[in-house]
Design a protein around this motif. Structure first.
Motif, PDB file in Angstrom:
ATOM      1  N   PRO A 123       8.647 -16.423   9.609  1.00  0.00           N
ATOM      2  CA  PRO A 123       7.823 -15.245   9.874  1.00  0.00           C
ATOM      3  C   PRO A 123       8.421 -13.953   9.318  1.00  0.00           C
ATOM      4  O   PRO A 123       9.636 -13.773   9.289  1.00  0.00           O
ATOM      5  CB  PRO A 123       7.756 -15.219  11.408  1.00  0.00           C
ATOM      6  N   VAL A 124       7.532 -13.040   8.897  1.00  0.00           N
ATOM      7  CA  VAL A 124       7.936 -11.733   8.398  1.00  0.00           C
ATOM      8  C   VAL A 124       7.852 -10.733   9.547  1.00  0.00           C
ATOM      9  O   VAL A 124       6.834 -10.628  10.225  1.00  0.00           O
ATOM     10  CB  VAL A 124       7.037 -11.288   7.231  1.00  0.00           C
ATOM     11  N   ASN A 125       8.927  -9.988   9.771  1.00  0.00           N
ATOM     12  CA  ASN A 125       9.026  -9.089  10.915  1.00  0.00           C
ATOM     13  C   ASN A 125       8.784  -7.622  10.584  1.00  0.00           C
ATOM     14  O   ASN A 125       8.455  -6.838  11.486  1.00  0.00           O
ATOM     15  CB  ASN A 125      10.404  -9.230  11.562  1.00  0.00           C
ATOM     16  N   ALA A 126       8.984  -7.223   9.331  1.00  0.00           N
ATOM     17  CA  ALA A 126       8.857  -5.810   8.970  1.00  0.00           C
ATOM     18  C   ALA A 126       8.582  -5.683   7.484  1.00  0.00           C
ATOM     19  O   ALA A 126       8.936  -6.571   6.694  1.00  0.00           O
ATOM     20  CB  ALA A 126      10.133  -5.039   9.340  1.00  0.00           C
ATOM     21  N   VAL A 127       7.970  -4.570   7.099  1.00  0.00           N
ATOM     22  CA  VAL A 127       7.642  -4.318   5.699  1.00  0.00           C
ATOM     23  C   VAL A 127       7.754  -2.824   5.448  1.00  0.00           C
ATOM     24  O   VAL A 127       7.477  -2.003   6.332  1.00  0.00           O
ATOM     25  CB  VAL A 127       6.221  -4.834   5.376  1.00  0.00           C
ATOM     26  N   THR A 128       8.194  -2.450   4.238  1.00  0.00           N
ATOM     27  CA  THR A 128       8.284  -1.044   3.860  1.00  0.00           C
ATOM     28  C   THR A 128       8.067  -0.911   2.367  1.00  0.00           C
ATOM     29  O   THR A 128       8.189  -1.896   1.615  1.00  0.00           O
ATOM     30  CB  THR A 128       9.643  -0.442   4.256  1.00  0.00           C
ATOM     31  N   THR A 141      10.129  -6.867   2.285  1.00  0.00           N
ATOM     32  CA  THR A 141       9.807  -7.517   3.556  1.00  0.00           C
ATOM     33  C   THR A 141      11.066  -8.113   4.169  1.00  0.00           C
ATOM     34  O   THR A 141      11.949  -8.606   3.460  1.00  0.00           O
ATOM     35  CB  THR A 141       8.757  -8.627   3.372  1.00  0.00           C
ATOM     36  N   ALA A 142      11.124  -8.073   5.501  1.00  0.00           N
ATOM     37  CA  ALA A 142      12.268  -8.609   6.248  1.00  0.00           C
ATOM     38  C   ALA A 142      11.797  -9.811   7.054  1.00  0.00           C
ATOM     39  O   ALA A 142      10.761  -9.749   7.727  1.00  0.00           O
ATOM     40  CB  ALA A 142      12.830  -7.539   7.175  1.00  0.00           C
ATOM     41  N   SER A 143      12.575 -10.886   7.020  1.00  0.00           N
ATOM     42  CA  SER A 143      12.112 -12.151   7.577  1.00  0.00           C
ATOM     43  C   SER A 143      13.051 -12.697   8.640  1.00  0.00           C
ATOM     44  O   SER A 143      14.224 -12.322   8.733  1.00  0.00           O
ATOM     45  CB  SER A 143      11.955 -13.182   6.453  1.00  0.00           C
ATOM     46  N   GLY A 398       4.091  -5.824  11.048  1.00  0.00           N
ATOM     47  CA  GLY A 398       4.447  -4.622  10.300  1.00  0.00           C
ATOM     48  C   GLY A 398       3.348  -4.245   9.327  1.00  0.00           C
ATOM     49  O   GLY A 398       2.599  -5.104   8.863  1.00  0.00           O
ATOM     50  N   ILE A 399       3.253  -2.941   9.015  1.00  0.00           N
ATOM     51  CA  ILE A 399       2.243  -2.437   8.088  1.00  0.00           C
ATOM     52  C   ILE A 399       2.863  -1.329   7.250  1.00  0.00           C
ATOM     53  O   ILE A 399       3.599  -0.487   7.764  1.00  0.00           O
ATOM     54  CB  ILE A 399       1.026  -1.861   8.827  1.00  0.00           C
ATOM     55  N   LEU A 406      -2.796  -2.174   1.179  1.00  0.00           N
ATOM     56  CA  LEU A 406      -2.259  -2.354   2.510  1.00  0.00           C
ATOM     57  C   LEU A 406      -1.399  -3.615   2.514  1.00  0.00           C
ATOM     58  O   LEU A 406      -1.888  -4.707   2.213  1.00  0.00           O
ATOM     59  CB  LEU A 406      -3.392  -2.476   3.513  1.00  0.00           C
ATOM     60  N   ALA A 407      -0.107  -3.472   2.822  1.00  0.00           N
ATOM     61  CA  ALA A 407       0.795  -4.618   2.924  1.00  0.00           C
ATOM     62  C   ALA A 407       1.007  -4.917   4.400  1.00  0.00           C
ATOM     63  O   ALA A 407       1.482  -4.069   5.155  1.00  0.00           O
ATOM     64  CB  ALA A 407       2.135  -4.331   2.245  1.00  0.00           C
TER      65      ALA A 407
END
Length: 420
Positions: A123-128, A141-143, A398-399, A406-407
């Motif tokens: 799973p991906v937990n965060a995105v920037t 992306t952080a996984s 995360g968005i 939109l990621a």
């Protein structure tokens, strides 16, 4: 007409409450989602996906399946399907599956001519977003597998090899500009209690990890503290403290105040300079002066745990939008500590992510919120009006917004959706 899905797909007349025709029964197993779309010639079609891993296209008027053989590509059940039009005018379908992939199809082709996959093993937990060395906007992306992956949002392709030093889940990622040169650096943190600074262009760490918290780090934010353009980093997590890091000296100080874990942090512009806002499990939002290391005023209390935060500008005022565990989004004026009734109550699960962006014409700020039940809502905070609802079928974690796209980070990977 109205379409519903369970073990089959049924078409109804909502005026009479009667079923229009026999159900579509070609799926083997549960049908998890359906989407309506139109061909360039104006023909209305229906897309359905399910546990049989197949994408099927129907004509709801005739009951005919458009292609005798369904489209396959996912190795496990498909949870969601979404129709959108890309900037080139192409009508596409995006499907998200339990195989941790997002695939994009051109339903006007036979066989489909576009099949783009964005895959994560966990799973991906965060995105920037961040800027590459030539100024282009890219995505990180952080996984949960401890990796950072870099993406080109236009091509929907991974850039280079993953960045990885730990096998523990990474929960937070943020970016900030390099000092004296083009491009950005990345800061990441998570369950290994360390903050790492990466150069995404080289794939290497810029310095040894920062170690200050004795607990898990759940949120990060970078900001500029003074006229010297010195970048500072704020971190927070299960130790209930807000840590402020000087990346040059590697020193930090902590600001106490929260009584439970902190899950969200964002920067906030004010007439007196940059501030921070944090929110967490104690159901409060707190405003901080990071230069002096003090909390500003009393905490803002909400009826549920704060899961996500973002700031935006409206009528030259800096406002906060907070997503809470009870499925609400709150608009808060940090200057006078006012919070009215929740602006958005359409979510029926925790709002795990929220972000702001400019409308296509650049005339106003819009907000996008994502919930644990796999729904995105785009809305206008000024008019209190929902602009769009997008169902992706998996929990949103995360968005971020990159160049009109939109990621969305989720439990199955990262989905990129065109906003225009």
């Amino acid at each position: 007409m109205l379409a519903t899905a369970s073990r089959d797909v049924r078409i109804w007349d909502p005026d009479t409450g009667q079923q229009v025709r026999e159900p579509f029964v070609e799926h083997r197993g549960d049908v998890n989602d359906i989407a309506v779309f139109t061909r360039p010639d104006g023909t209305t079609l229906l897309a359905s996906v399910g546990n049989d891993t197949m994408l099927r296209i129907w004509n709801p008027l005739t009951g005919e399946q458009i292609r005798h053989e369904p489209w396959s590509g996912h190795s496990r059940g498909i949870r969601a399907v979404h129709f959108y039009i890309d900037p080139d005018g192409r009508r596409l379908l995006a499907t998200a599956g339990r195989d941790r992939t997002v695939r994009v199809w051109d339903p006007t082709g036979d066989p489909p001519t576009r099949d783009r996959t964005i895959r994560h093993p966990r799973p991906v937990n965060a995105v920037t977003t961040y800027h590459g060395q030539h100024g282009q906007t890219q995505i990180a992306t952080a996984s949960s597998d401890g990796s950072i992956r870099l993406w080109d949002p236009r091509q929907r392709e991974q850039i280079g090899e993953r960045l990885q030093k730990s096998r523990r889940p990474i929960i937070a990622v943020t970016s900030f500009p390099k000092r004296g040169e083009r491009g950005s650096l990345l800061a990441t943190a998570g369950y290994d209690r360390e903050i790492r600074i990466w150069d995404p262009n080289t794939g290497r760490e810029k310095q040894p990890p920062l170690r200050g918290s004795q607990r898990q780090v759940l949120a990060l934010a970078a900001f500029t503290a003074s006229s010297r353009r010195r970048v500072l980093l704020a971190s927070a997590g299960t130790d209930k403290l807000v840590h402020i890091w000087n990346l040059e000296t590697r020193s930090n100080f902590a600001m106490p105040g929260h009584s439970k874990s902190i899950r969200a942090i964002t920067t906030l512009r004010s007439p007196t300079g940059m501030q921070l806002a944090t929110g967490g499990d104690d159901r409060t939002i707190r405003i901080w002066n990071p230069r002096e290391g003090i909390q500003i005023g009393d905490p803002i209390r909400l009826p549920s745990k704060v899961l996500s935060l973002t700031s935006f500008t409206q009528d030259r005022r800096s406002l906060l939008a907070a997503g809470t565990k009870d499925g609400k989004v709150w608009i808060i004026d940090p200057e006078n500590r006012q919070r009215g009734e929740p602006y958005l109550t359409g979510h029926n699960a925790g709002v795990g992510a929220i972000a702001s962006f400019q409308s296509a014409e650049g005339a106003r700020t819009l907000l996008v919120s994502g919930s644990w039940n796999g729904e995105l809502q785009i809305w206008d905070p000024r008019e209190r009006e929902i602009r769009a609802v997008i169902r992706i079928g998996v929990a949103v974690t995360g968005i971020c917004v990159a160049d009109g796209r939109l990621a969305v980070a989720c439990n199955e990977g990262v989905l990129i959706i065109n906003l225009t």
